[in-house]
Design an enzyme around this catalytic site. Structure first.
Site, PDB file in Angstrom:
ATOM      1  N   SER A 115      37.829  46.216  31.637  1.00 20.52           N
ATOM      2  CA  SER A 115      39.282  46.089  31.730  1.00 20.52           C
ATOM      3  C   SER A 115      39.746  44.646  31.690  1.00 20.52           C
ATOM      4  O   SER A 115      40.927  44.384  31.538  1.00 20.52           O
ATOM      5  CB  SER A 115      39.787  46.767  33.015  1.00 20.52           C
ATOM      6  OG  SER A 115      39.268  46.120  34.141  1.00 20.52           O
TER       7      SER A 115
ATOM      8  N   LYS B  81      42.162  43.380  38.364  1.00 24.43           N
ATOM      9  CA  LYS B  81      43.343  43.323  37.497  1.00 24.43           C
ATOM     10  C   LYS B  81      44.134  42.066  37.794  1.00 24.43           C
ATOM     11  O   LYS B  81      43.919  41.412  38.801  1.00 24.43           O
ATOM     12  CB  LYS B  81      44.250  44.546  37.758  1.00 24.43           C
ATOM     13  CG  LYS B  81      43.629  45.903  37.436  1.00 24.43           C
ATOM     14  CD  LYS B  81      43.676  46.219  35.965  1.00 24.43           C
ATOM     15  CE  LYS B  81      43.126  47.598  35.667  1.00 24.43           C
ATOM     16  NZ  LYS B  81      41.706  47.753  36.072  1.00 24.43           N
TER      17      LYS B  81
END
Lengths: 226, 226
Positions: B145, B182
Site C-alpha cells: 500500500s 498510511k
DNA sequence: TGCAGGTCTGCAAGAGTGTTCAGCTTTTTT
DNA sequence: AAAAAAGCTGAACACTCTTGCAGACCTGCA
C-alpha cells in the site's frame, strides 16, 4: 561440537571470511587471483600461502589443481560452516553492533579502502545487516536514480566493500570520482548500470575503457528517516 | 512471482538438474567438461549448446570465459532457484543503542502498549532513529500500500508510540485489529488514510464511527534488507 | 520438401588458473 | 639475538577451461 585444531591469525581469518562472503554473494568460490584482488595481494603465491595455512589448520578443503574448488569447513571463530541445510540455530548468538561510517564522497582513483570525509557514525545491529558483514559503510543517496526500487534522495544505504557482485544486484559504483547506486548487469565484456528510474538511461562501461570506474560493492540495506 | 520465458526440453531439464545437483553435493558448480562427463557428452561444445539454450531461456547465468560460474536461476519446472539464506539473532547490549522489538501483529482492541508476538529483536542506533525516541517498536510491512513512498513488502518500519501525529505524516494505524501503514490527513471531523499506491483507495474514518480505529504513531524510519 | 532447432562430434585458439621456485620483509616465538 | 613463522612479490610453466568454427544427424512443422 567439532572444533578445528589450531587458531587462525587475524589475516587468515580475513581470508576465510572473504571466501565465505564470495560464496554467499556470488554463488561460487573465487579463484586464487580473484581472492588476491579482494584482499589486495598481487601475487598468486601470497594467496596460496594463506590457503595452505587454512587447509593445514583444517578450516578449508580444496581439490588439487582445480579452479574454484575451495570449501570452508569452519568459520574463523571455529563454528562449523554450513551451506545447504541451514537450520533454526537454537544457539544464542550475541548480536554484534556495527559502528558504520557514513561518508559523503569517495576519492577518485583511491583504493576501495580509502574513504574520505566521515560525516557521522551510525550504529546498526548485525540482525539487520545480515551474516558476517564486516566491511560495511554507509552513504547518503544523492539523486533519484533508484526511486523505482524504493531508494530515495537522502536515504542511507549500507554498502559492503566487495568488488565481485552477482548479476542484477544493486551496487554502489564509482564513476569519475562520483559515487552512485545502480543495478549491475554483465553483458559480455561490458557492464550495464541500470537506474531504477524510467526517466534515466543506463550507463555502459566497457572493460577496456579509460574511464575511472570501480565497483565498490553490493548494497545490503537501505534506511530512510521519516 | 517471476517465471521463465520459455519451456525447456527434456534434455535441457536434465542438464539443469545435473548442474543443481553438482552444486548441492560438491559445493560449487561444474566445469563444462565435468558436465559432459556426467551427461555422457564427449564434446565440450555439445554441453555448451545446452548452456547457451539455458541462458537464452533465462534458466541460467554465466560469466564470460570464466570457469565454474554457472548459476541456476530457475528449476526446470520454473520454480525460482534459491541459494542464499538469512540468519537473525538477539541478545542484550547497552548504550545509545536501542533494542527494538519487531512484532508481527497487534492484538485487536488492546491498548497500544500491549503487543503480541515479538518475532525478533533488532538493534539500531539513536542516530538513525532521531531524538528522544523512547517507545519505538518495529513492524514488518505486509502488502504494497505504500510502494510509491518507497515502503515495500517485507520492509522494517520503526514506529513511535504516540497518538498525536502531524498532518500528512506516515503513520501506523490499527483498523479492526489489522495494523497498516498510511499517510494521515485530518479533514474536519474525519480522518483520511491515504495509501501511496495509485491502485488503492483511501480509507475514511469518522470520529463517531463504531470502527475500532487507533493511531499507533508516526513512522520514524524504514529499513530494507537487500 | 525445406527449414529451423535440438543434439552432438572433433578440433584448435587463447584466456584463465593452479603450482612452483627464488627471494624479500615483518612479526612472533624461542 | 637467533630462529621460525607469517605474509608477500614476481615470474615462469603446464594444464584447464571456455569459446568458436565446421559439420553431422534427427525431429517437428510449415
Amino acid at each position: 561440537m567439532m572444533k578445528p585444531e589450531a587458531k587462525l591469525t587475524k589475516r587468515q581469518g580475513t581470508v576465510l571470511e572473504v571466501i565465505a562472503q564470495h560464496i554467499e554473494e556470488v554463488g561460487y568460490p573465487p579463484t586464487i587471483r580473484e581472492l588476491g584482488d579482494a584482499l589486495g595481494i598481487r601475487s598468486t603465491n601470497g594467496v596460496n600461502d594463506h590457503l595452505k595455512a587454512l587447509e593445514k589448520k583444517g578450516y578449508l578443503t580444496r581439490e588439487d589443481a582445480k579452479s574454484r574448488t575451495m570449501r570452508p569447513i569452519f568459520w574463523p571463530d571455529g563454528t562449523p560452516y554450513e551451506q545447504g541445510a541451514n537450520s533454526d540455530s537454537t544457539e544464542d548468538y550475541d548480536e554484534e553492533i556495527h559502528q558504520v561510517r557514513v561518508v559523503g564522497r569517495i576519492a577518485a582513483g583511491m583504493p576501495v579502502t580509502a574513504i574520505e570525509q566521515t560525516e557521522e557514525i551510525v550504529a546498526i545491529g548485525q540482525g539487520l545487516l545480515g551474516r558476517q558483514q564486516k566491511d560495511v559503510f554507509a552513504l547518503r543517496v544523492k539523486g533519484e536514480s533508484m526511486i523505482e526500487d524504493g531508494i530515495f534522495d537522502g536515504d542511507y544505504i549500507f554498502v559492503r566493500k566487495q568488488a565481485d557482485v552477482r548479476d542484477g544486484k544493486i551496487v554502489a559504483v564509482m564513476i569519475d570520482g562520483e559515487a552512485t547506486v545502480k543495478r549491475l548487469f554483465r553483458e559480455g565484456n561490458r557492464v550495464r548500470l541500470e537506474p531504477a528510474n524510467a526517466a534515466m538511461e543506463p550507463i555502459f562501461v566497457h572493460a577496456d575503457e579509460a574511464r575511472e570506474t570501480m565497483i565498490i560493492g553490493p548494497v545490503v540495506g537501505v534506511y530512510r528517516r521519516l
